[in-house]
Scaffold this active site. Structure first.
Site, PDB file in Angstrom:
ATOM      1  N   ASP A 195       0.826  -1.213   0.000  1.00  0.00           N
ATOM      2  CA  ASP A 195       0.000   0.000   0.000  1.00  0.00           C
ATOM      3  C   ASP A 195       0.861   1.266   0.000  1.00  0.00           C
ATOM      4  O   ASP A 195       2.095   1.196  -0.028  1.00  0.00           O
ATOM      5  CB  ASP A 195      -0.911  -0.070   1.251  1.00  0.00           C
ATOM      6  CG  ASP A 195      -2.292   0.518   1.003  1.00  0.00           C
ATOM      7  OD1 ASP A 195      -2.429   1.337   0.089  1.00  0.00           O
ATOM      8  OD2 ASP A 195      -3.222   0.157   1.753  1.00  0.00           O
ATOM      9  N   GLU A 244      -0.894   1.840  -5.065  1.00  0.00           N
ATOM     10  CA  GLU A 244      -0.688   3.279  -4.825  1.00  0.00           C
ATOM     11  C   GLU A 244      -1.758   4.113  -5.507  1.00  0.00           C
ATOM     12  O   GLU A 244      -1.589   5.313  -5.710  1.00  0.00           O
ATOM     13  CB  GLU A 244       0.753   3.719  -5.099  1.00  0.00           C
ATOM     14  CG  GLU A 244       1.299   3.479  -6.468  1.00  0.00           C
ATOM     15  CD  GLU A 244       0.795   4.476  -7.485  1.00  0.00           C
ATOM     16  OE1 GLU A 244      -0.202   4.126  -8.144  1.00  0.00           O
ATOM     17  OE2 GLU A 244       1.383   5.554  -7.639  1.00  0.00           O
ATOM     18  N   TRP A 245      -2.873   3.461  -5.842  1.00  0.00           N
ATOM     19  CA  TRP A 245      -4.117   4.115  -6.271  1.00  0.00           C
ATOM     20  C   TRP A 245      -3.972   4.931  -7.558  1.00  0.00           C
ATOM     21  O   TRP A 245      -4.777   5.828  -7.836  1.00  0.00           O
ATOM     22  CB  TRP A 245      -4.666   5.024  -5.140  1.00  0.00           C
ATOM     23  CG  TRP A 245      -4.511   4.451  -3.775  1.00  0.00           C
ATOM     24  CD1 TRP A 245      -4.941   3.229  -3.352  1.00  0.00           C
ATOM     25  CD2 TRP A 245      -3.870   5.045  -2.644  1.00  0.00           C
ATOM     26  NE1 TRP A 245      -4.616   3.034  -2.028  1.00  0.00           N
ATOM     27  CE2 TRP A 245      -3.959   4.133  -1.574  1.00  0.00           C
ATOM     28  CE3 TRP A 245      -3.225   6.283  -2.426  1.00  0.00           C
ATOM     29  CZ2 TRP A 245      -3.425   4.390  -0.313  1.00  0.00           C
ATOM     30  CZ3 TRP A 245      -2.697   6.547  -1.164  1.00  0.00           C
ATOM     31  CH2 TRP A 245      -2.805   5.601  -0.133  1.00  0.00           C
ATOM     32  N   GLY A 246      -2.924   4.659  -8.324  1.00  0.00           N
ATOM     33  CA  GLY A 246      -2.760   5.388  -9.587  1.00  0.00           C
ATOM     34  C   GLY A 246      -2.082   6.738  -9.427  1.00  0.00           C
ATOM     35  O   GLY A 246      -1.944   7.484 -10.400  1.00  0.00           O
ATOM     36  N   ASP A 284     -10.186   3.507  -3.440  1.00  0.00           N
ATOM     37  CA  ASP A 284     -10.886   2.277  -3.050  1.00  0.00           C
ATOM     38  C   ASP A 284     -12.292   2.206  -3.643  1.00  0.00           C
ATOM     39  O   ASP A 284     -12.978   3.214  -3.782  1.00  0.00           O
ATOM     40  CB  ASP A 284     -10.989   2.200  -1.520  1.00  0.00           C
ATOM     41  CG  ASP A 284      -9.634   1.909  -0.895  1.00  0.00           C
ATOM     42  OD1 ASP A 284      -8.634   1.828  -1.630  1.00  0.00           O
ATOM     43  OD2 ASP A 284      -9.591   1.765   0.347  1.00  0.00           O
TER      44      ASP A 284
HETATM   45  C1  GLA Z   1      -6.015   1.308   1.487  1.00  0.00           C
HETATM   46  C2  GLA Z   1      -6.148   0.315   0.351  1.00  0.00           C
HETATM   47  C3  GLA Z   1      -7.240  -0.670   0.681  1.00  0.00           C
HETATM   48  C4  GLA Z   1      -6.912  -1.392   1.972  1.00  0.00           C
HETATM   49  C5  GLA Z   1      -6.700  -0.384   3.095  1.00  0.00           C
HETATM   50  C6  GLA Z   1      -6.144  -1.030   4.340  1.00  0.00           C
HETATM   51  O1  GLA Z   1      -7.160   2.095   1.601  1.00  0.00           O
HETATM   52  O2  GLA Z   1      -6.409   0.978  -0.861  1.00  0.00           O
HETATM   53  O3  GLA Z   1      -7.412  -1.596  -0.374  1.00  0.00           O
HETATM   54  O4  GLA Z   1      -5.775  -2.186   1.782  1.00  0.00           O
HETATM   55  O5  GLA Z   1      -5.777   0.632   2.715  1.00  0.00           O
HETATM   56  O6  GLA Z   1      -5.927  -0.125   5.381  1.00  0.00           O
END
Ligand code: GLA
Length: 435
Positions: A193, A226-228, A248
């Protein structure tokens, strides 16, 4: 020398550069040769940081970038986060492993059982990560052994920062040590993450953990989360096996949560991930986040659409529901082998939208052997008729194919240049054309 530099860079990337250089300096006082080595290493390290602050170019030279050969098709499994969040314990994970077998998911291709955030306890006196002694009292090795005893693979979670998103110890400054620990525990998959990373450069941070995993000698799928943020699709092809492209997912077709802007409804995630189709391929996949099928926030039609769209996008299929207590509707969606075969097709091309008229969409995914998966998708709240034709699919007018409906599991005749169907609200009709 290379190894010493690499180790130094790893320490350095953990933000320990001054400590390291100071410590090293004290240790080698009086030894000219080693002092020169350390001076050179510190100089190299300073350059490394400087360059990575803006480009990450040096990472390319330091880290072995050959593909690790894993995830030739998108990974399939279960992850604890979407349903259990921080309420995860070893009992839950064992139950998920059991259910993966008894529900038919294993037979359908699901393989990885992944514990997300909140499994961690403190680091020990030597800096090694431990498991939460109450929630995971038998230890991670025993849990991993249990998952393996079911013929499945085991995955775990960490973070490139000082702390994970839920405040547990992250891997920054402990990358090689943590990778070694995971390998010792029999970990087959790491989700990594991006919380509490401060000013770290994404490219170097992920490259270091990729190198740490590789150096264990154990095949470990590397799932980058890392969400892009730093556009991993542009540089992570041989760093990770999959990379999140969005924030998410939320268990809703189209509704935002006004209190939490980091979670996105399905349609948002879809529209962010779709344009990235050309960056995916065997061993390196776009990840639009885990599945919400079975979590209760969407209708059956919406969950069918969710699963179909993820398969069209060659997305990792990580179930995110309580698979040990799911109803037949969720089970039958998650185990639809016709749809899974589209996701797992050997050609490994991510499908994309080829036509759009308001709420009516046509998606196409080329398949090995010249076939096509075709999705008729209705984003709207009323039923619509959608027609797909040769032009949409890149087919010549002479093209002949058999057509199969992947939700009714019926052959619906021969391709005659076009196909029309009524599509329910927020629903799909999914076809496979086999020449
Ligand atoms: C982030 C990630 C999620 C999950 C949470 C855990 O938000 O994007 O998929 O792993 O952390 O805390």
């Amino acid at each position: 020398m290379r190894a010493a530099l690499k180790r130094l860079v790893a320490d350095l990337l953990g933000g320990n550069e001054m400590k390291f250089c100071g410590r090293a300096h004290r240790r080698v006082r009086g030894l000219l040769g080693r002092a020169i080595l350390v001076a050179a290493a510190c100089l190299f390290a300073a350059q490394f940081v400087a360059q990575n602050a803006w480009a990450g170019e040096t990472t390319q030279k330091v880290v072995n970038k050959a593909p690790n050969g894993l995830a030739q098709t998108p990974p399939m499994g279960w992850n604890s986060w979407n349903k259990f969040a921080c309420n995860v314990d070893e009992k839950t994970v064992r139950a998920a492993a059991d259910a993966m077998v008894t529900s038919g998911m294993k037979d359908a291709g699901y393989e990885y059982v992944v514990v997300d955030d909140c499994w961690q306890g403190p680091r020990d006196a030597n800096g090694f990560i431990t498991a939460n002694p109450v929630k995971f009292s038998s230890g991670i090795k025993a849990l991993s052994d249990y998952v393996h005893s079911k013929g499945l693979k085991f995955g775990i979670y960490s973070d490139a920062g000082r702390e994970t998103c839920d405040g547990f110890s992250g891997s920054q400054g402990h990358e090689y040590q943590d990778a070694m620990t995971y390998a010792r525990w029999g970990v087959d998959y790491l989700k990594y993450d991006w919380c509490e990373t401060g000013s770290r450069n994404g490219e170097e941070a992920y490259a270091v953990m990729a190198d740490a995993l590789r150096s264990t000698g154990r095949p470990i799928v590397f799932s980058m989360c890392e969400w892009g943020v730093s556009k991993p699709w542009l540089w992570a092809r041989n760093v990770g096996n999959l990379w999140r492209t969005t924030g998410d997912i939320r268990d809703s077709f189209d509704k935002w949560d006004p209190k939490n802007q980091f979670v996105h409804p399905l349609l948002e995630i879809l529209d962010q991930n779709e344009p990235l189709w050309s960056f995916a391929g065997p061993g390196h996949w776009n990840d639009p986040d885990m599945l919400e099928v079975g979590n209760g926030g969407m209708t059956t039609a919406e969950y069918r659409a969710h699963f179909s769209l993820w398969a069209m996008m060659a997305a990792p299929l990580m179930a995110g529901n309580d698979i040990s207590n799911m109803d037949e509707s969720a089970r039958s969606i998650l185990t639809n082998k016709d749809v899974i075969a589209v996701d797992q097709d050997q050609l490994g091309v991510q499908g994309h939208r080829v036509a759009k008229d308001g709420d009516k969409e046509i998606w196409m995914k080329p398949l090995a052997g010249g076939g096509r998966a075709v999705l008729l998708f209705n984003r709207g709240a009323t039923p619509v008729n959608i027609t797909v034709d040769n032009d949409d699919l890149g087919y010549a007018s002479t093209m002949r194919a058999r057509v199969r409906d992947l939700w009714t599991h019926k052959e619906v005749g021969n391709w005659k240049g076009s196909y029309s169907a009524t599509v329910e609200p927020h629903g799909v009709v999914m076809l496979r054309l086999n020449p």
